[in-house]
Design an enzyme around this catalytic site. Structure first.
Site, PDB file in Angstrom:
ATOM      1  N   LYS A 229     -91.454  55.574  19.085  1.00 28.52           N
ATOM      2  CA  LYS A 229     -90.631  54.475  19.606  1.00 28.52           C
ATOM      3  C   LYS A 229     -91.413  53.175  19.484  1.00 28.52           C
ATOM      4  O   LYS A 229     -92.626  53.157  19.760  1.00 28.52           O
ATOM      5  CB  LYS A 229     -90.251  54.764  21.067  1.00 28.52           C
ATOM      6  CG  LYS A 229     -89.321  53.715  21.680  1.00 28.52           C
ATOM      7  CD  LYS A 229     -88.864  54.086  23.094  1.00 28.52           C
ATOM      8  CE  LYS A 229     -87.931  53.056  23.683  1.00 28.52           C
ATOM      9  NZ  LYS A 229     -87.470  53.378  25.051  1.00 28.52           N
TER      10      LYS A 229
ATOM     11  N   SER B  97     -83.674  56.367  29.689  1.00 26.03           N
ATOM     12  CA  SER B  97     -83.716  56.035  28.265  1.00 26.03           C
ATOM     13  C   SER B  97     -84.160  57.142  27.322  1.00 26.03           C
ATOM     14  O   SER B  97     -84.099  56.957  26.108  1.00 26.03           O
ATOM     15  CB  SER B  97     -84.613  54.831  28.035  1.00 26.03           C
ATOM     16  OG  SER B  97     -83.884  53.677  28.301  1.00 26.03           O
TER      17      SER B  97
ATOM     18  N   SER C  24     -82.432  53.404  26.092  1.00 23.16           N
ATOM     19  CA  SER C  24     -82.938  52.496  25.091  1.00 23.16           C
ATOM     20  C   SER C  24     -83.603  53.185  23.898  1.00 23.16           C
ATOM     21  O   SER C  24     -83.811  52.549  22.874  1.00 23.16           O
ATOM     22  CB  SER C  24     -83.962  51.553  25.725  1.00 23.16           C
ATOM     23  OG  SER C  24     -85.085  52.288  26.189  1.00 23.16           O
TER      24      SER C  24
END
Ligand code: GLN
Length: 487
Positions: free
Chosen positions: A76, A175, A151
């Protein structure tokens, strides 16, 4: 190969059936073909990835391989990785090349894993749909008109579309779990403090926790074995005996006590999600579990509490982006104050600005007691609800998200509707507990449904056991989007 488990991949690498360079190239080729349509990655650097793959091949040849040596893992874009552009999904950091590695990245590097690329995400991890990224929306591989969740939407889409073997994520309010649910994969947010936050760009420090996204619970266990660990550079990192998170995977579930919070099956839950989750609970009964009703009476307050505390912490954390030390600086300005103001006005997106304003407000003199302090008190009550529940049951189960993936643009104008996506996940962060999501069926729109499993502090091995046994008995986790099938 793209459907092999991490254990199988590891065996293939050890048996020289495939090299890490070949495996990495296979994923890079898939990314070249499919990423333009999905936008799951922000940054790729094939030279750096392949250099790591070559080093992994040498290490395997020398007989020094570990479980993840040579495995391509997507990171990420919230994790600083040395020499890699690290944007956190923001214009503010669009040109930031990190000079150092996050602890999580160090852990993967030490294990000899390959960094395959940096995945797309909501700006500064604020969002539930991956629509706030400066680098554009991510499409859900199951239906490109739908959001992947957020997210960690880029990581979820990359895992679902087989554009990596596994990926990292972070979870401040859901998330990891919510995008895992919306993309039909497995995701795990460990107990707060199990993974170091060092080098993980801060959103709300008392809630942020790194975790993992993969195709199965078994893969998650192997990944967590590598990622977890004490790090003195994060003052909330926990110093604990090293554990093997895969140790309980094969235990039978006889007698496992599952609590179903009545608040998670009330108004707001769509009926197709409810049905799939209930079918999963029925499967758990067949596997020998005992199911009981429980209550988490304060969980209904988790969204308002979170949207006081998370913005408060964010407003403080994001004050470092001032155009001076690093990140975006406005090209034209009159004086120092003007430079701060313009850099922040131009560098941050709308959702981030909204949170900074809310955070600044709730922390301001005169409002601190009414909002921030009050929210902290309710946070404690929410944690106490869980503590009481865990005197009766071993794990808590319910839906991860109230609906399946919604359409791109559907909730863009209504932040409160967007915030409600995390109604079942946020309380877990407020309490610091571990939570995961596994796929348990499909909704009326043929989009995946996630089953959430919540454990007591440090119950990751037990949760992974519960998830793995379900995945042995069912095949939801093996389904893949038709669009990427066979490509
Ligand atoms: N969707 C929530 C938010 O917007 C949670 C985000 C997260 O877990 N990083 O804040």
């Amino acid at each position: 190969m793209i459907n092999a488990s991490l254990k199988q991949l590891s065996a293939q690498l050890a048996g020289k059936k495939i090299s890490s360079v070949e495996l990495t190239q296979l994923y890079l080729d898939r990314i070249a073909a499919l990423n333009p349509g999905l936008n799951a990655y922000i940054t790729l650097n094939p030279d750096m990835s392949l250099a790591q793959a070559r080093a992994a091949d040498e290490r395997i040849a020398q007989g020094r391989a570990q479980a993840l040596t040579g495995i391509p893992v997507a990171q990420k874009d919230i994790f600083c990785a040395k020499g890699w552009r690290t944007t956190c999904g923001s214009k503010m950091l669009a040109n930031f090349i990190s000079p150092y590695d996050a602890h999580v990245i160090e852990q993967f590097n030490r294990a000899g894993a390959v960094n395959l690329g940096k995945t797309n995400m909501d700006e500064f991890a604020m969002g539930s749909s991956n629509e706030t990224s400066y680098f554009g929306v991510v499409k859900n591989p199951w239906n490109r008109n739908a959001v992947p969740g957020g997210s960690s939407g880029g990581s979820a889409a990359a895992v679902a579309a087989r554009l990596c073997a596994a990926a990292t994520g972070t979870d401040t309010g859901g998330s990891i779990r919510q995008p895992a649910a919306l993309c039909g994969i497995s995701g795990l947010k460990p107990t707060y403090g199990v993974c170091s936050r060092y080098g993980m760009i801060a959103f709300a420090s008392s809630l942020d926790q790194a975790g993992l996204m993969a195709r199965s619970a078994e893969d998650l266990a192997l990944l967590l074995n590598t990622m977890a660990g004490f790090d003195e550079r994060d003052s909330t990192s926990l110093q604990r005996e090293k554990e093997d998170y895969a140790r309980d995977l094969s235990k039978p579930l006889n007698g496992l006590r599952i609590g179903l919070p009545k608040e998670f099956f009330a108004e707001g839950l769509s009926s197709d999600v409810a049905q799939a989750v209930e079918a999963a609970i029925a499967e758990y009964r067949k596997l020998g579990a005992r199911v009981m009703d429980i209550s988490l009476p304060n969980s209904r307050l988790s969204i308002p509490v979170y949207y006081v505390l998370a913005p408060a912490e964010a407003s403080s954390n994001l004050s470092r982006f001032d155009g001076v030390r690093y990140g975006y600086r406005a090209p034209d300005y009159a004086d120092l104050t003007d430079m701060y103001e313009k850099s922040r006005a131009q560098g941050f997106g709308e959702e981030v600005k909204r949170r900074i304003m809310i955070g600044t407000y709730v922390l301001s003199h005169g409002y601190y007691d009414a909002y921030y302090l009050k929210a902290q008190k309710i946070r404690r009550l929410i944690a106490q609800d869980f503590a009481a529940a865990f005197t009766q049951c071993d794990v808590i189960m319910g839906p991860t998200s109230p609906t399946t993936a919604f359409n791109l643009g559907e909730k863009g104008d209504d932040p409160v509707q967007m915030y409600l996506s995390d109604i079942y996940t946020i309380a877990v962060n407020l309490a610091g507990l571990p939570g995961m999501s596994i796929s348990c069926g499909f909704g009326t729109n043929n989009m995946p449904v996630g089953l959430q499993i919540i454990g007591n502090y440090f119950a990751e091995a037990r949760m992974l056991n519960a998830a793995h046994q379900y995945q042995l008995a069912t095949d939801w986790h093996q389904k893949m989007p038709a669009e990427v099938n066979g490509k």
